[in-house]
Motif scaffolding. Structure first.
Motif, PDB file in Angstrom:
ATOM      1  N   UNK A   1       0.855  -1.826  -0.147  1.00 58.28           N
ATOM      2  CA  UNK A   1       0.038   0.118   0.335  1.00 58.28           C
ATOM      3  C   UNK A   1       0.685   1.131   0.175  1.00 58.28           C
ATOM      4  N   UNK A   2       2.007   1.181  -0.360  1.00 51.74           N
ATOM      5  CA  UNK A   2       2.779   2.065  -0.366  1.00 51.74           C
ATOM      6  C   UNK A   2       3.711   2.418  -2.022  1.00 51.74           C
ATOM      7  N   UNK A   3       4.891   3.403  -1.798  1.00 54.63           N
ATOM      8  CA  UNK A   3       4.957   3.559  -3.246  1.00 54.63           C
ATOM      9  C   UNK A   3       6.699   3.443  -2.555  1.00 54.63           C
ATOM     10  N   UNK A   4       6.844   2.135  -3.301  1.00 49.09           N
ATOM     11  CA  UNK A   4       8.297   1.589  -2.944  1.00 49.09           C
ATOM     12  C   UNK A   4       8.825   2.705  -4.348  1.00 49.09           C
ATOM     13  N   UNK A   5      10.275   3.492  -4.449  1.00 48.84           N
ATOM     14  CA  UNK A   5      11.037   4.099  -5.028  1.00 48.84           C
ATOM     15  C   UNK A   5      12.058   2.611  -5.943  1.00 48.84           C
ATOM     16  N   UNK A   6      12.587   2.439  -6.788  1.00 48.48           N
ATOM     17  CA  UNK A   6      13.611   1.292  -7.374  1.00 48.48           C
ATOM     18  C   UNK A   6      14.165   1.536  -8.529  1.00 48.48           C
ATOM     19  N   UNK A   7      15.680   1.401  -8.853  1.00 56.79           N
ATOM     20  CA  UNK A   7      16.266   1.416  -9.910  1.00 56.79           C
ATOM     21  C   UNK A   7      16.133   0.144 -10.750  1.00 56.79           C
ATOM     22  N   UNK A   8      16.622   0.082 -12.091  1.00 57.38           N
ATOM     23  CA  UNK A   8      17.235  -0.797 -12.650  1.00 57.38           C
ATOM     24  C   UNK A   8      18.050  -1.188 -13.667  1.00 57.38           C
ATOM     25  N   UNK A   9      18.838  -1.506 -13.985  1.00 58.05           N
ATOM     26  CA  UNK A   9      19.609  -1.116 -15.026  1.00 58.05           C
ATOM     27  C   UNK A   9      20.435  -3.150 -15.640  1.00 58.05           C
ATOM     28  N   UNK A  10      20.117  -2.992 -16.921  1.00 57.14           N
ATOM     29  CA  UNK A  10      20.683  -4.451 -17.778  1.00 57.14           C
ATOM     30  C   UNK A  10      19.886  -5.041 -17.804  1.00 57.14           C
ATOM     31  N   UNK A  11      19.388  -5.775 -18.767  1.00 59.84           N
ATOM     32  CA  UNK A  11      18.819  -6.628 -19.416  1.00 59.84           C
ATOM     33  C   UNK A  11      17.232  -7.435 -18.832  1.00 59.84           C
ATOM     34  N   UNK A  12      16.054  -7.735 -18.505  1.00 58.94           N
ATOM     35  CA  UNK A  12      15.736  -8.274 -17.111  1.00 58.94           C
ATOM     36  C   UNK A  12      15.570  -9.971 -17.722  1.00 58.94           C
ATOM     37  N   UNK A  13      16.147 -10.170 -19.186  1.00 56.53           N
ATOM     38  CA  UNK A  13      16.212 -11.893 -19.070  1.00 56.53           C
ATOM     39  C   UNK A  13      18.092 -12.282 -18.487  1.00 56.53           C
ATOM     40  N   UNK A  14      18.540 -11.440 -17.652  1.00 56.09           N
ATOM     41  CA  UNK A  14      20.108 -11.850 -17.074  1.00 56.09           C
ATOM     42  C   UNK A  14      19.771 -12.116 -15.591  1.00 56.09           C
ATOM     43  N   UNK A  15      20.578 -12.779 -15.416  1.00 52.95           N
ATOM     44  CA  UNK A  15      20.871 -13.260 -14.215  1.00 52.95           C
ATOM     45  C   UNK A  15      20.290 -12.003 -12.987  1.00 52.95           C
ATOM     46  N   UNK A  16      19.566 -11.840 -12.717  1.00 52.73           N
ATOM     47  CA  UNK A  16      18.974 -10.454 -11.791  1.00 52.73           C
ATOM     48  C   UNK A  16      19.706 -10.499 -10.101  1.00 52.73           C
ATOM     49  N   UNK A  17      19.744  -9.239  -9.758  1.00 53.98           N
ATOM     50  CA  UNK A  17      20.353  -8.643  -9.009  1.00 53.98           C
ATOM     51  C   UNK A  17      19.970  -7.946  -7.628  1.00 53.98           C
ATOM     52  N   UNK A  18      19.646  -8.609  -6.357  1.00 54.12           N
ATOM     53  CA  UNK A  18      19.068  -7.014  -6.181  1.00 54.12           C
ATOM     54  C   UNK A  18      19.725  -6.671  -5.083  1.00 54.12           C
ATOM     55  N   UNK A  19      20.079  -5.381  -4.846  1.00 55.64           N
ATOM     56  CA  UNK A  19      21.050  -4.764  -3.782  1.00 55.64           C
ATOM     57  C   UNK A  19      20.572  -3.471  -3.329  1.00 55.64           C
ATOM     58  N   UNK A  20      21.419  -4.007  -1.702  1.00 52.28           N
ATOM     59  CA  UNK A  20      20.193  -2.887  -1.015  1.00 52.28           C
ATOM     60  C   UNK A  20      21.229  -2.490   0.336  1.00 52.28           C
ATOM     61  N   UNK A  21      20.392  -0.428   0.080  1.00 50.30           N
ATOM     62  CA  UNK A  21      21.389   0.272   1.075  1.00 50.30           C
ATOM     63  C   UNK A  21      21.380   0.129   2.652  1.00 50.30           C
ATOM     64  N   UNK A  22      22.421   0.814   3.066  1.00 51.97           N
ATOM     65  CA  UNK A  22      22.803   0.988   4.816  1.00 51.97           C
ATOM     66  C   UNK A  22      21.790   2.157   5.536  1.00 51.97           C
ATOM     67  N   UNK A  23      22.077   2.122   6.422  1.00 51.91           N
ATOM     68  CA  UNK A  23      20.511   2.794   7.286  1.00 51.91           C
ATOM     69  C   UNK A  23      20.232   4.401   6.687  1.00 51.91           C
ATOM     70  N   UNK A  24      19.366   4.805   6.734  1.00 53.40           N
ATOM     71  CA  UNK A  24      19.144   6.111   6.727  1.00 53.40           C
ATOM     72  C   UNK A  24      19.636   6.406   5.092  1.00 53.40           C
TER      73      UNK A  24
END
Length: 264
Positions: free
Chosen positions: A13-36
């Motif tokens: 129920x909330x708006x979550x922003x994300x960025x993508x780069x690369x071909x979606x058919x390739x192996x996906x990698x999700x990267x998470x940032x630090x505190x704050x």
């Protein structure tokens, strides 16, 4: 170098922003940032991974960066962040992604590995551990801790909007002004409370645990007990690196991620 593209998704129920780069058919990698912080911390590594043949997703955790919090309340547990990241991956239809993160993002990575090992290709937890500790900071979010400061931000919104401004828009504006200070203290409290040591045996996917040797947030015992309890762990210690390897040594981190994920 390939550019990142920003989008929004509705998560709980909330708006979550994300960025993508690369071909979606390739192996996906999700990267998470630090505190704050937010996903900009991965802006050097993410495009470099895409150039090596990966599809990279970099979210702003709820309440961080361009993402709004769920019901206007910051998360107070690492598990809440982890569940939001996993929900985003499901929304995007990611199959057998790899997950990586730093600091609270490293804790999030381990939490996801415990909960979803069978559905992961690999996990890379940097500057995180199965149990992390720190100062009890949640009290700093209470108005009595810094009387007036966050209230001033709220009042400035109320006083500077027209009388016909809908109340829900005032709430949104208030968060835009005060959010960064509030999420940071809750993130660090979540870090101080995090303890999944007894569950690490469930993180059966390949895990790389990375630590910079000058990072005082991750002590030797924290690192060692996490390595010991993970069933399939490759420990890495980076010389002369602190708490932010992806910003301090982006080329080296890109190489580490590519090599480890590529071997799975």
């Amino acid at each position: 170098m390939t550019e990142l593209t920003g989008r929004y998704a509705d998560i709980d129920g909330t708006r979550v922003y994300y960025e993508t780069v690369g071909d979606s058919n390739d192996q996906s990698v999700v990267l998470v940032h630090t505190a704050g912080a937010d996903g900009r911390q991965w802006r050097y590594v993410a495009p470099a991974l895409a150039d090596r043949g990966y599809h990279v997703v970099v979210p702003d955790l709820p309440g961080h960066g361009k993402s709004y919090p769920t019901e206007w309340e910051p998360h107070v547990r690492i598990g809440q962040h982890a569940d939001a990241v996993w929900a985003l991956g499901e929304r995007l239809g990611l199959e057998q992604p790899a997950i990586g993160g730093c600091s609270i993002g490293g804790d999030v990575t381990l939490d996801i590995a415990v909960k979803h090992a069978a559905n992961l290709t690999a996990a890379v937890a940097m500057e995180g551990a199965g149990k992390t500790r720190g100062a009890q900071l949640s009290r700093l979010s209470h108005p009595h801790a810094l009387p007036g400061w966050q209230d001033v931000l709220d009042y400035s919104v109320i006083d500077s909007t027209g009388s016909d401004c809908p109340p829900e828009y005032r709430t949104e504006l208030a968060w835009q002004h005060r959010g960064a200070q509030e999420v940071a203290t809750n993130d660090l409290q979540a870090w101080a409370d995090f303890d999944i040591l007894d569950d690490l045996h469930r993180a059966a996917c390949p895990v790389m645990l990375v630590r910079g040797d000058t990072d005082y947030f991750i002590q030797d015992d924290m690192f060692a007990e996490t390595v010991e309890r993970l069933p399939d762990c490759e420990p890495i210690v980076l010389d002369d690196v602190g708490h932010y390897p992806m910003m301090e040594r982006p080329d080296e981190v890109t190489e580490l991620l590519d090599d480890f994920i590529g071997r799975q």
